[in-house]
Design a protein around this motif. Structure first.
Motif, PDB file in Angstrom:
ATOM      1  N   GLU A 104       0.873  -1.100  -0.116  1.00 52.98           N
ATOM      2  CA  GLU A 104      -0.107   0.480  -0.153  1.00 52.98           C
ATOM      3  C   GLU A 104       1.161   1.142  -0.363  1.00 52.98           C
ATOM      4  O   GLU A 104       0.638   2.403  -0.429  1.00 52.98           O
ATOM      5  CB  GLU A 104      -1.047  -0.377   1.331  1.00 52.98           C
ATOM      6  CG  GLU A 104      -2.263  -0.922   0.740  1.00 52.98           C
ATOM      7  CD  GLU A 104      -2.640  -0.784   0.251  1.00 52.98           C
ATOM      8  OE1 GLU A 104      -3.236   0.065  -0.339  1.00 52.98           O
ATOM      9  OE2 GLU A 104      -3.318  -1.923  -0.694  1.00 52.98           O
ATOM     10  N   LYS A 107       2.323   1.754  -3.702  1.00 50.92           N
ATOM     11  CA  LYS A 107       1.224   2.551  -4.866  1.00 50.92           C
ATOM     12  C   LYS A 107       1.222   4.189  -4.627  1.00 50.92           C
ATOM     13  O   LYS A 107       0.788   4.635  -4.778  1.00 50.92           O
ATOM     14  CB  LYS A 107      -0.156   1.924  -4.035  1.00 50.92           C
ATOM     15  CG  LYS A 107      -0.196   0.279  -5.134  1.00 50.92           C
ATOM     16  CD  LYS A 107      -1.361  -0.167  -4.670  1.00 50.92           C
ATOM     17  CE  LYS A 107      -1.417  -1.851  -4.679  1.00 50.92           C
ATOM     18  NZ  LYS A 107      -3.192  -2.180  -4.108  1.00 50.92           N
ATOM     19  N   CYS A 108       0.640   4.193  -2.750  1.00 46.23           N
ATOM     20  CA  CYS A 108       0.991   5.577  -2.785  1.00 46.23           C
ATOM     21  C   CYS A 108       1.828   5.879  -2.878  1.00 46.23           C
ATOM     22  O   CYS A 108       1.720   7.408  -3.930  1.00 46.23           O
ATOM     23  CB  CYS A 108       1.288   6.090  -0.997  1.00 46.23           C
ATOM     24  SG  CYS A 108       0.415   7.894  -0.998  1.00 46.23           S
ATOM     25  N   LYS A 111       1.703   5.858  -6.848  1.00 46.92           N
ATOM     26  CA  LYS A 111       0.393   7.574  -6.854  1.00 46.92           C
ATOM     27  C   LYS A 111       1.493   9.422  -6.922  1.00 46.92           C
ATOM     28  O   LYS A 111       1.126   9.837  -7.868  1.00 46.92           O
ATOM     29  CB  LYS A 111      -0.633   8.034  -5.898  1.00 46.92           C
ATOM     30  CG  LYS A 111      -1.799   8.689  -6.208  1.00 46.92           C
ATOM     31  CD  LYS A 111      -3.110   9.197  -7.131  1.00 46.92           C
ATOM     32  CE  LYS A 111      -3.529   9.550  -7.488  1.00 46.92           C
ATOM     33  NZ  LYS A 111      -4.302  10.074  -8.323  1.00 46.92           N
TER      34      LYS A 111
END
Length: 193
Positions: A104, A107-108, A111
């Motif tokens: 997670e 992923k951030c 992003k």
């Protein structure tokens, strides 16, 4: 500086916002922390300064996934140089920030990198110095259209969520929400006529 700016739910700043941020830096700001869009936006380095266009939400009760992605910006001033680290966070089910780990977190981070690239690609990679807001890929008119679309989409998602979870709310909350909804519709109709 802490600046309340930008359009809600758009993950990139407007061209005029970038121009304004650059003017703030040129006037002496070394760190600009933006907030208001409820979603993350990119971070730009400009003339030795750092501009975080939107840090996202930090403690907030929005339930949509994009509004729950957040970051903690850790800034170090070493002599005359500024270093920063964007630490990925997520607003949990208790509406509190929690630092992300593992997949997670990755992923951030990806992003955030994509948002940084969006600013560079659309506003900063200019062969001519002194570009103006009308030279960028997204015109102010297009930006305003996208902002209205995102607001409408968010509003529709909220209405849908509210109606599908109606049984969970107290009667006073339902009455207040419906009253506000109808008041806004009357205001919109009145403003158009």
């Amino acid at each position: 500086m802490s600046v309340h700016w930008g359009e809600e739910f758009l993950d990139y700043p407007s061209a005029s916002q970038v121009v304004f941020a650059h003017k703030l830096v040129d006037a002496g700001a070394s760190l600009i922390l933006g907030h208001h869009p409820h979603v993350l936006q990119g971070i730009e380095r400009y003339n030795g300064s750092v501009i975080a266009y939107s840090l996202g939400n930090f403690v907030f009760d929005m339930w949509q996934s994009p509004t729950r992605m957040s970051m903690v910006l850790k800034v170090h001033f070493v002599n005359s140089k500024m270093e920063f680290e964007a630490i990925p966070a997520y607003i949990n089910s208790s509406f509190q920030p929690a630092l992300l780990e593992g997949v997670e977190r990755q992923k951030c981070v990806a992003k955030l990198a994509a948002l940084d690239n969006k600013i560079r690609r659309n506003y900063l990679d200019r062969s001519v110095d002194g570009w103006s807001a009308d030279e960028v890929q997204w015109s102010e008119t297009e930006y305003t259209k996208r902002a209205k679309l995102m607001t409408q989409r968010h509003r529709l998602e909220n209405y849908t969520f509210f109606l599908t979870h109606l049984h969970q709310y107290k009667g006073s909350i339902v009455r207040q929400s419906l009253s506000r909804f109808f008041s806004r519709r009357v205001e919109e109709i009145t403003a158009k006529s």
